[in-house]
Design an enzyme around this catalytic site. Structure first.
Site, PDB file in Angstrom:
ATOM      1  CE  LYS A 247      -3.968   1.677   2.771  1.00 31.79           C
ATOM      2  NZ  LYS A 247      -4.798   1.353   3.959  1.00 31.79           N
TER       3      LYS A 247
ATOM      4  CB  SER B 156      -8.173   0.125   5.758  1.00 36.91           C
ATOM      5  OG  SER B 156      -8.906   1.296   5.589  1.00 36.91           O
TER       6      SER B 156
ATOM      7  CB  SER C 275      -8.158   3.124   2.942  1.00 34.01           C
ATOM      8  OG  SER C 275      -7.309   2.537   3.908  1.00 34.01           O
TER       9      SER C 275
HETATM   10  N1  GLN Z   1     -13.066   3.224   6.404  1.00 31.05           N
HETATM   11  C1  GLN Z   1     -12.566   3.594   7.698  1.00 31.05           C
HETATM   12  C2  GLN Z   1     -12.229   5.056   7.702  1.00 31.05           C
HETATM   13  O1  GLN Z   1     -12.547   5.693   6.772  1.00 31.05           O
HETATM   14  C3  GLN Z   1     -11.352   2.787   8.027  1.00 31.05           C
HETATM   15  C4  GLN Z   1     -10.166   3.210   7.263  1.00 31.05           C
HETATM   16  C5  GLN Z   1      -8.937   2.461   7.645  1.00 31.05           C
HETATM   17  O2  GLN Z   1      -9.000   1.401   8.278  1.00 31.05           O
HETATM   18  N2  GLN Z   1      -7.817   3.041   7.333  1.00 31.05           N
HETATM   19  O3  GLN Z   1     -11.670   5.575   8.618  1.00 31.05           O
END
Ligand code: GLN
Length: 475
Positions: free
Chosen positions: A69, A168, A144
């Site tokens: 990532k 994420s 994400s």
């Molecule tokens: N979708 C969640 C957020 O927007 C989790 C994102 C993540 O785990 N980085 O914060």
């Protein structure tokens, strides 16, 4: 029938590389990425000119190329969190996980797309444009770590790393039909992970199989004095837990997770998975996690507070973008205004608000107290059961654009993954079925801190019993 190398699991690819087939694997992946990148947009950068001279074919990973990532620092390679504000930022050091991968003989083939600064559940907030779901390119891959999940699902990567603050790794794994593990908080070093919510963030693997997840965890896990939250706990050989036997396991289904708003087909598929475990000899019971309804609210107070302070360092002075102006204050304002996207600004504003004088007690402190109650729910449940089984996400992959302008709807996509991060416990998402229209459905298995081995054993047993992972998207 000969399968192309890009379809290989990590385990299989290591075998091929050991026999001298590394260059062929690399070539197969290059062709696959070049063919599919315009359609999927899983990568933000890749590098096919790998120097393989130093690779030992007898090392743990034997040179097999992996993807990471874009929020994990790689020495000498641009790393941007898919944000304009980090454009041109080239870290002078490797993240701990990159050091570990390199030491285990892995090559890093490319960096995967993501929601900007890992804020999101759809990969739509990336400054590189959205990633598309390999099962249906009009749909999101989740987020994400959407690029990492899509790359693995589309066989554009043998395996990938993601990060998980509120879901994420697991939510995109679920939406793309791959395996995603969020390890226990403290299990994997975050040194060199660009921080979002420091009391939540963990790095973990996205893979085609449970076995590959265990192989990578053997490389990634371990103590690192440079991350003050890193645990001293010894690291087991996770591949030893890949045994098909769940007869001694008690698995809990939380009543609060099977409610209004849960997609009917997801509900059915996860209940069927529970039935499979029961048939294999596990004990299934209903449990209660009574503070579940507060999870999303608590997360969006505490996580944005941490994000707003973590993102304070991006001001045009040390990293990436700088908009030149006469006055330094203007430079800060203009750089941040130009560099951050809409969702990042929303979180910085919210986070600064909940931490500000007069509101801190009402929001941040209260949020921390409720977080303790949510964690207590899990600890009490784990007195009765060994594992907790839930859907990973309330719905299968949604359409690109469907929730992009509705932050609340987007935030609810992580309703089942967020409580796990609030509690610091480990959890995996593995495929458990498909919708009638052919979209993957994922289920989540969570355990007590540092019980990744139990998670692997149950996930492996289910995977081997059902063979769902063998179904691939038609691309
Ligand atoms: N979708 C969640 C957020 O927007 C989790 C994102 C993540 O785990 N980085 O914060």
């Amino acid at each position: 029938m000969n399968r192309p190398f890009y379809e290989f699991t990590l385990k299989e690819a290591i075998g091929v590389a050991r026999e001298g087939g590394l260059r062929e694997i690399l070539r197969a992946l290059r062709d696959r990425i070049q063919a599919l990148q315009p359609k999927i947009n899983a990568f933000v950068r890749y590098d096919f000119d790998q120097d393989l001279s130093a690779v030992s074919s007898q090392s743990v990973v034997a040179g097999v190329p992996l993807a990471v990532k874009d929020n994990i620092c790689i020495r000498g390679k641009e790393t941007t969190c898919a944000s304009k504000i980090l454009k041109g930022h080239t870290p002078p050091y490797d993240a701990a996980v990159i050091e570990r991968l390199k030491a285990a003989g892995a090559t890093i083939l490319g960096q995967c797309n993501m929601d900007e600064f890992a804020f999101g559940s759809s990969c739509e907030t990336s400054s590189f444009g959205p990633t598309r779901n390999p099962w249906d390119t009009t749909r999101v891959p989740g987020g994400s770590s959407g690029g990492s999940a899509a790359a693995v699902a589309a066989d554009m990567a043998i395996a990938a790393l993601g990060s998980d603050t509120g879901g994420s790794i697991r939510q995109p794994a679920s939406l793309c039909g791959v395996v995603g593990l969020k390890p226990t908080y403290g299990r994997v070093s975050r040194y060199g992970l660009i921080a979002f919510g420091s009391s939540f963030d963990q790095i973990g693997p996205l893979t085609k199989t449970v076995e590959d997840s265990a192989i990578l965890m053997n490389v990634l896990a371990g103590h690192d004095p440079r991350d003050s939250t890193s645990a001293m706990q010894p690291v087991p050989d996770y591949t030893k837990s890949l045994v098909c036997d769940v007869r001694d396991l008690r698995i809990g289904l939380p009543a609060e997770y099977f409610v209004e708003g849960l997609d009917r087909e997801v509900d059915k598929s996860v209940r069927a998975a529970a039935e499979t475990f029961r048939k294999l000899g596990a004990t299934i019971k209903t449990i209660r996690l009574p503070h579940t309804p507060y999870s999303v609210a608590v997360y969006y107070i505490v996580a944005v507070a941490e994000a707003s302070s973590n993102l304070g360092r991006f001001d045009g002075v040390q990293y990436g973008l700088r908009i030149p102006t006469k006055e330094i204050r203007e430079m800060y304002f203009e750089t941040r205004d130009e560099g951050f996207g809409v969702e990042a600004k929303r979180r910085i504003l919210l986070g600064t608000f909940v931490l500000s004088a007069g509101y801190y007690e009402a929001y941040y402190r209260k949020g921390q107290k409720v977080r303790t109650l949510i964690r207590k729910d899990f600890y009490e449940a784990f007195e009765e059961v060994d594992l907790i089984l839930t859907p990973t996400s309330p719905t299968p992959a949604f359409k690109i654009g469907e929730k992009a302008n509705d932050p609340l709807a987007m935030y609810l996509s992580d309703i089942f993954t967020i409580p796990v991060n609030l509690s610091g416990i480990p959890a995996i998402s593995i495929p458990c079925g498909f919708t009638s229209s052919g979209l993957p459905i994922g289920m989540q298995l969570a355990a007590r801190p540092f019980q990744e081995e139990l998670i692997f054993r149950a996930a492996y047993t289910f995977e081997q019993e059902t063979g769902i992972y063998k179904t691939k998207p038609k691309l």
